[in-house]
Write a protein that holds these residues in place. Structure first.
Motif, PDB file in Angstrom:
ATOM      1  N   ALA A  57       3.643  63.977  63.950  1.00  0.00           N
ATOM      2  CA  ALA A  57       3.614  64.856  65.279  1.00  0.00           C
ATOM      3  C   ALA A  57       3.366  64.098  66.519  1.00  0.00           C
ATOM      4  CB  ALA A  57       2.352  65.764  64.907  1.00  0.00           C
ATOM      5  N   GLU A  58       4.310  64.540  67.324  1.00  0.00           N
ATOM      6  CA  GLU A  58       4.255  64.088  68.726  1.00  0.00           C
ATOM      7  C   GLU A  58       4.142  65.156  69.825  1.00  0.00           C
ATOM      8  OE1 GLU A  58       7.300  60.337  68.948  1.00  0.00           O
ATOM      9  OE2 GLU A  58       7.974  61.982  67.630  1.00  0.00           O
ATOM     10  N   ALA A  59       3.549  64.566  70.874  1.00  0.00           N
ATOM     11  CA  ALA A  59       3.400  65.578  72.133  1.00  0.00           C
ATOM     12  C   ALA A  59       4.167  65.024  73.358  1.00  0.00           C
ATOM     13  CB  ALA A  59       1.971  65.905  72.409  1.00  0.00           C
ATOM     14  N   GLY A  60       4.824  65.641  73.903  1.00  0.00           N
ATOM     15  CA  GLY A  60       5.650  65.166  75.024  1.00  0.00           C
ATOM     16  C   GLY A  60       6.165  66.027  75.996  1.00  0.00           C
ATOM     17  N   MET A  61       7.614  65.749  76.674  1.00  0.00           N
ATOM     18  CA  MET A  61       8.180  66.683  77.264  1.00  0.00           C
ATOM     19  C   MET A  61       9.666  66.505  77.128  1.00  0.00           C
ATOM     20  SD  MET A  61       8.236  64.456  80.769  1.00  0.00           S
ATOM     21  CE  MET A  61       6.614  64.681  81.274  1.00  0.00           C
ATOM     22  N   SER A  62      10.340  67.722  77.346  1.00  0.00           N
ATOM     23  CA  SER A  62      11.592  67.652  76.882  1.00  0.00           C
ATOM     24  C   SER A  62      12.619  68.355  78.171  1.00  0.00           C
ATOM     25  CB  SER A  62      11.664  68.318  75.694  1.00  0.00           C
ATOM     26  OG  SER A  62      11.406  69.877  75.859  1.00  0.00           O
ATOM     27  N   LEU A  63      13.838  68.116  77.907  1.00  0.00           N
ATOM     28  CA  LEU A  63      14.915  68.645  78.746  1.00  0.00           C
ATOM     29  C   LEU A  63      16.264  68.976  77.863  1.00  0.00           C
ATOM     30  CD1 LEU A  63      16.059  69.410  81.528  1.00  0.00           C
ATOM     31  CD2 LEU A  63      17.306  67.315  81.592  1.00  0.00           C
ATOM     32  N   THR A  64      16.340  70.283  77.850  1.00  0.00           N
ATOM     33  CA  THR A  64      17.706  70.777  76.950  1.00  0.00           C
ATOM     34  C   THR A  64      18.522  71.665  77.927  1.00  0.00           C
ATOM     35  OG1 THR A  64      15.813  71.201  75.096  1.00  0.00           O
ATOM     36  CG2 THR A  64      18.015  72.531  74.938  1.00  0.00           C
ATOM     37  N   SER A  65      19.612  71.221  77.433  1.00  0.00           N
ATOM     38  CA  SER A  65      20.764  71.974  78.269  1.00  0.00           C
ATOM     39  C   SER A  65      21.587  72.545  77.137  1.00  0.00           C
ATOM     40  CB  SER A  65      21.725  71.149  79.284  1.00  0.00           C
ATOM     41  OG  SER A  65      22.277  70.041  78.490  1.00  0.00           O
ATOM     42  N   SER A  66      22.543  73.693  77.515  1.00  0.00           N
ATOM     43  CA  SER A  66      23.605  74.086  76.498  1.00  0.00           C
ATOM     44  C   SER A  66      24.762  74.757  77.674  1.00  0.00           C
ATOM     45  CB  SER A  66      23.017  75.388  75.792  1.00  0.00           C
ATOM     46  OG  SER A  66      24.123  75.945  75.097  1.00  0.00           O
ATOM     47  N   THR A  67      25.993  74.328  77.253  1.00  0.00           N
ATOM     48  CA  THR A  67      27.048  74.510  78.179  1.00  0.00           C
ATOM     49  C   THR A  67      28.206  74.968  77.317  1.00  0.00           C
ATOM     50  OG1 THR A  67      26.627  72.518  79.719  1.00  0.00           O
ATOM     51  CG2 THR A  67      28.656  73.435  79.666  1.00  0.00           C
ATOM     52  N   ASP A  68      28.880  75.958  77.777  1.00  0.00           N
ATOM     53  CA  ASP A  68      29.970  76.599  77.305  1.00  0.00           C
ATOM     54  C   ASP A  68      30.952  76.852  78.168  1.00  0.00           C
ATOM     55  OD1 ASP A  68      31.812  78.127  75.579  1.00  0.00           O
ATOM     56  OD2 ASP A  68      30.253  79.470  74.753  1.00  0.00           O
ATOM     57  N   PHE A 107      13.927  64.003  74.505  1.00  0.00           N
ATOM     58  CA  PHE A 107      12.483  64.325  74.322  1.00  0.00           C
ATOM     59  C   PHE A 107      11.828  62.683  74.405  1.00  0.00           C
ATOM     60  CE2 PHE A 107       9.019  63.409  71.639  1.00  0.00           C
ATOM     61  CZ  PHE A 107       8.008  64.539  71.750  1.00  0.00           C
ATOM     62  N   SER A 108      10.600  62.966  75.353  1.00  0.00           N
ATOM     63  CA  SER A 108      10.028  61.752  75.478  1.00  0.00           C
ATOM     64  C   SER A 108       8.525  61.878  75.154  1.00  0.00           C
ATOM     65  CB  SER A 108       9.983  61.182  76.968  1.00  0.00           C
ATOM     66  OG  SER A 108       9.249  59.969  77.013  1.00  0.00           O
ATOM     67  N   ASN A 109       8.122  60.771  74.190  1.00  0.00           N
ATOM     68  CA  ASN A 109       6.582  61.024  74.137  1.00  0.00           C
ATOM     69  C   ASN A 109       5.593  60.726  75.042  1.00  0.00           C
ATOM     70  OD1 ASN A 109       3.997  60.660  72.749  1.00  0.00           O
ATOM     71  ND2 ASN A 109       5.149  60.287  70.762  1.00  0.00           N
ATOM     72  N   TYR A 110       4.569  61.654  75.212  1.00  0.00           N
ATOM     73  CA  TYR A 110       3.527  61.008  76.259  1.00  0.00           C
ATOM     74  C   TYR A 110       2.995  59.715  76.012  1.00  0.00           C
ATOM     75  CZ  TYR A 110       3.476  65.715  78.315  1.00  0.00           C
ATOM     76  OH  TYR A 110       3.888  66.794  79.255  1.00  0.00           O
ATOM     77  N   GLU A 111       3.024  59.092  74.932  1.00  0.00           N
ATOM     78  CA  GLU A 111       2.045  57.854  74.689  1.00  0.00           C
ATOM     79  C   GLU A 111       3.180  56.780  74.904  1.00  0.00           C
ATOM     80  OE1 GLU A 111       1.264  57.852  70.434  1.00  0.00           O
ATOM     81  OE2 GLU A 111      -0.405  59.389  70.697  1.00  0.00           O
ATOM     82  N   ASN A 112       4.353  57.004  75.137  1.00  0.00           N
ATOM     83  CA  ASN A 112       5.469  56.161  75.484  1.00  0.00           C
ATOM     84  C   ASN A 112       6.358  56.668  76.285  1.00  0.00           C
ATOM     85  OD1 ASN A 112       6.479  53.600  75.551  1.00  0.00           O
ATOM     86  ND2 ASN A 112       7.280  53.721  73.554  1.00  0.00           N
ATOM     87  N   LEU A 113       5.936  57.021  77.430  1.00  0.00           N
ATOM     88  CA  LEU A 113       6.739  57.895  78.310  1.00  0.00           C
ATOM     89  C   LEU A 113       8.300  56.905  78.665  1.00  0.00           C
ATOM     90  CD1 LEU A 113       4.752  59.885  80.799  1.00  0.00           C
ATOM     91  CD2 LEU A 113       6.386  60.700  79.126  1.00  0.00           C
ATOM     92  N   GLY A 114       9.169  57.469  78.818  1.00  0.00           N
ATOM     93  CA  GLY A 114      10.365  56.613  79.089  1.00  0.00           C
ATOM     94  C   GLY A 114      11.366  56.384  78.110  1.00  0.00           C
TER      95      GLY A 114
END
Length: 329
Positions: free
Chosen positions: A236-247, A263-270
């Motif tokens: 299990a990991e907690a972090g931030m994400s960015l998702t995009s969908s294009t048509d 997706f980037s884990n808060y424990e190892n951002l970047g």
């Protein structure tokens, strides 16, 4: 002469009376009951029912391409082989008032078979991706949304190699159904826009994202494959994400669909986990299409075995060009 005048007068009166009668039949009485419009026109009753709102949009497409080469006593050399690649895409989108619910399922599978080699049938393509997003409208193009992203494969995957001094290939099983499976849940702001030509753009930024890596196979779990702790089934990991969908419709018969997940884990951002899927569809006619599919994956927790380097993270890239049957429904 008098008879002619009476006849002309009679015809004139009859014409005026008929005209008034026609005008009266054209005057319709209108009555609205429970949203239904009832029109009485002469002796006829016309009921106009209001159009029922459409909340669901459903559809999808199926594609199939097959290639076969058969050689017998062929002096130029070569080997008989057969290749198949198929894909199924389904979607169901719901919108009512300020609520939206969009779901999409993608299944791809392909293999090739070459009769003169060990392990004649080998998998070339195997993807299962399910996306579901629920949102509440904040303004015309902004939503507060929660999305589930689930990915896995259907059949076992192998790495093929030939040991030193051996005459035949060997293989190691490196993946299987739900080994791995990736489940990502995210909540955040969703910018969504639809254009008149059916082009669509959606972007979700989420500071609250949970990502779960599942390895249900015991041997792979004990080896700590795909970043799980050896012997564990879920990471299990907690972090931030960015998702995009294009048509987007590029040209009249060319359409581009792309999905990007970061997706980037808060424990190892970047350090980003990258999943990028792109499909360019070129329609020849109603049933024949050409598809160019690209899948790019990068995950530092997945160690790739290469012949010239020790196991380590690497960019995974898959390119497919298919020419075959394509059905829209």
């Amino acid at each position: 002469m008098i008879k002619r005048l009476f006849l002309l007068l009679f015809l004139l009166v009859a014409f005026v009376y008929q005209s008034r009668a026609q005008d009266q039949t054209q005057l319709a009485d209108t009555l609205i009951i429970n949203g239904e419009t009832i029109i009485m026109l002469g002796d006829s009753v016309i009921i106009l029912r209001p159009e029922e709102p459409v909340y669901w949009k459903k559809g999808g497409n199926f594609n199939l391409s097959i290639q076969q080469v058969s050689l017998t006593n062929w002096s130029a050399g070569g080997a008989s082989n057969m290749a198949l690649n198929t894909g199924l895409n389904l979607f169901a989108n719901y919108k009512k008032d300020k609520k939206i619910w969009d779901s999409k399922l993608t299944i791809n599978f392909g293999f090739n078979r070459q009769s003169d080699r060990r392990f004649a049938t080998r998998k070339t393509n195997d993807n299962f991706i399910f996306l579901s997003k629920y949102g509440r409208e904040l303004s015309e193009r902004w939503y507060l949304s929660t999305q589930i992203d689930a990915r896995t494969q259907l059949l076992a995957g192998y790495r093929y190699f030939r040991p030193g001094g051996a005459e035949r290939d060997s293989r190691n099983r490196i993946s299987d159904l739900l080994a791995p499976a990736y489940i990502q849940s995210s909540t955040g702001l969703n910018y969504k826009r639809e254009f008149k030509n059916d082009d669509k753009v959606s972007i979700i930024g989420s500071p609250f994202t949970g990502r779960f890596t599942v390895v249900m196979d015991d041997s792979l779990s004990r080896a700590g494959a795909f970043g799980v702790i050896p012997g564990e089934v879920v990471r299990a990991e907690a972090g931030m994400s960015l998702t995009s969908s294009t048509d987007i419709q590029i040209l009249e018969n060319i359409r581009w669909k792309a999905d990007l997940n970061l997706f980037s884990n808060y424990e190892n951002l970047g350090n980003m986990v990258v999943n990028f899927n792109s499909v360019i569809s070129m329609k020849v006619n109603k049933f024949i299409t050409t598809r160019i599919e690209t899948i790019l994956i990068y995950d530092e927790s997945v160690l790739i075995t290469r012949s010239d380097k020790p196991p380590g993270p690497a960019i995974q890239l898959q390119n497919l060009i298919n020419f075959g049957i394509g059905l829209e429904f």
